[in-house]
Motif scaffolding. Sequence first.
Motif, mmCIF file in Angstrom:
data_model
loop_
_atom_site.group_PDB
_atom_site.id
_atom_site.type_symbol
_atom_site.label_atom_id
_atom_site.label_comp_id
_atom_site.label_asym_id
_atom_site.label_seq_id
_atom_site.Cartn_x
_atom_site.Cartn_y
_atom_site.Cartn_z
ATOM 1 N N HIS A 203 -32.071 55.776 -12.311
ATOM 2 C CA HIS A 203 -31.095 54.836 -12.870
ATOM 3 C C HIS A 203 -31.681 53.934 -13.947
ATOM 4 N N GLU A 204 -32.943 53.572 -13.850
ATOM 5 C CA GLU A 204 -33.544 52.723 -14.881
ATOM 6 C C GLU A 204 -33.624 53.448 -16.219
ATOM 7 N N GLY B 26 -21.922 45.782 -14.281
ATOM 8 C CA GLY B 26 -22.487 44.522 -14.746
ATOM 9 C C GLY B 26 -21.365 43.518 -14.941
ATOM 10 N N ASP B 27 -21.686 42.405 -15.565
ATOM 11 C CA ASP B 27 -20.685 41.362 -15.766
ATOM 12 C C ASP B 27 -19.540 41.809 -16.671
ATOM 13 N N THR C 69 -30.419 57.461 -7.906
ATOM 14 C CA THR C 69 -31.237 56.364 -7.391
ATOM 15 C C THR C 69 -32.598 56.350 -8.075
ATOM 16 N N SER D 220 -18.834 48.694 -16.875
ATOM 17 C CA SER D 220 -18.991 49.579 -15.720
ATOM 18 C C SER D 220 -19.290 50.970 -16.267
ATOM 19 N N TRP E 25 -22.593 52.142 -11.696
ATOM 20 C CA TRP E 25 -23.438 51.032 -12.138
ATOM 21 C C TRP E 25 -22.530 50.015 -12.809
ATOM 22 N N SER F 243 -28.815 47.780 -18.755
ATOM 23 C CA SER F 243 -29.903 47.868 -17.778
ATOM 24 C C SER F 243 -29.833 46.723 -16.767
ATOM 25 N N GLN F 244 -29.192 45.619 -17.144
ATOM 26 C CA GLN F 244 -29.017 44.497 -16.220
ATOM 27 C C GLN F 244 -27.697 44.678 -15.484
ATOM 28 N N GLY F 245 -27.748 45.303 -14.368
ATOM 29 C CA GLY F 245 -26.552 45.565 -13.575
ATOM 30 C C GLY F 245 -26.935 45.837 -12.140
ATOM 31 N N GLN F 246 -25.989 46.355 -11.410
ATOM 32 C CA GLN F 246 -26.223 46.688 -10.005
ATOM 33 C C GLN F 246 -25.417 47.925 -9.654
ATOM 34 N N TYR F 247 -25.758 48.515 -8.517
ATOM 35 C CA TYR F 247 -25.042 49.704 -8.076
ATOM 36 C C TYR F 247 -23.587 49.357 -7.794
#
Length: 141
Positions: free
Chosen positions: A95-96, A5-6, A92, A9, A3, A109-113
Amino acid sequence: AWWVGDNFSTDVWRMCVTNTSICTAINDQFNDYQSIQAVQAAMILSTIFCCVAFLVFILQLFRLKQGERFVLTSIIQLLSCLCVMIAASIYTDRHEELHKSNEYNMEVSQGQYGYSFILAWIAFAFTLISGVMYLILRKRK
């Protein structure tokens, strides 16, 4: 990283802040830690099954009679495939909840795989193909 984010990781073992050496180990203080442990265990089991399948294949290569199939190797490889699928599916689904812990140093919580998560699903596909190929494969002269 499973996971990203900006500026962070995270994977199934720790969370790191980008461009620093600050990493936080994921432990029982995190929300839904049992799910992370299940992912960790399934991925470790998958790796062990892959190594055992390779060793069994080498042994069967010299022990099987001509024309026989590598069924034991296939079963072990398919167990490895199942473990990867279980781990990636749990991550999957959860993840939340996994990224809502107050123990994180920042909002994750604001990210991506990440790439490791994608590689886990690719590993599932390839171990499935490998297991089926071992099932079909016959020993030749």
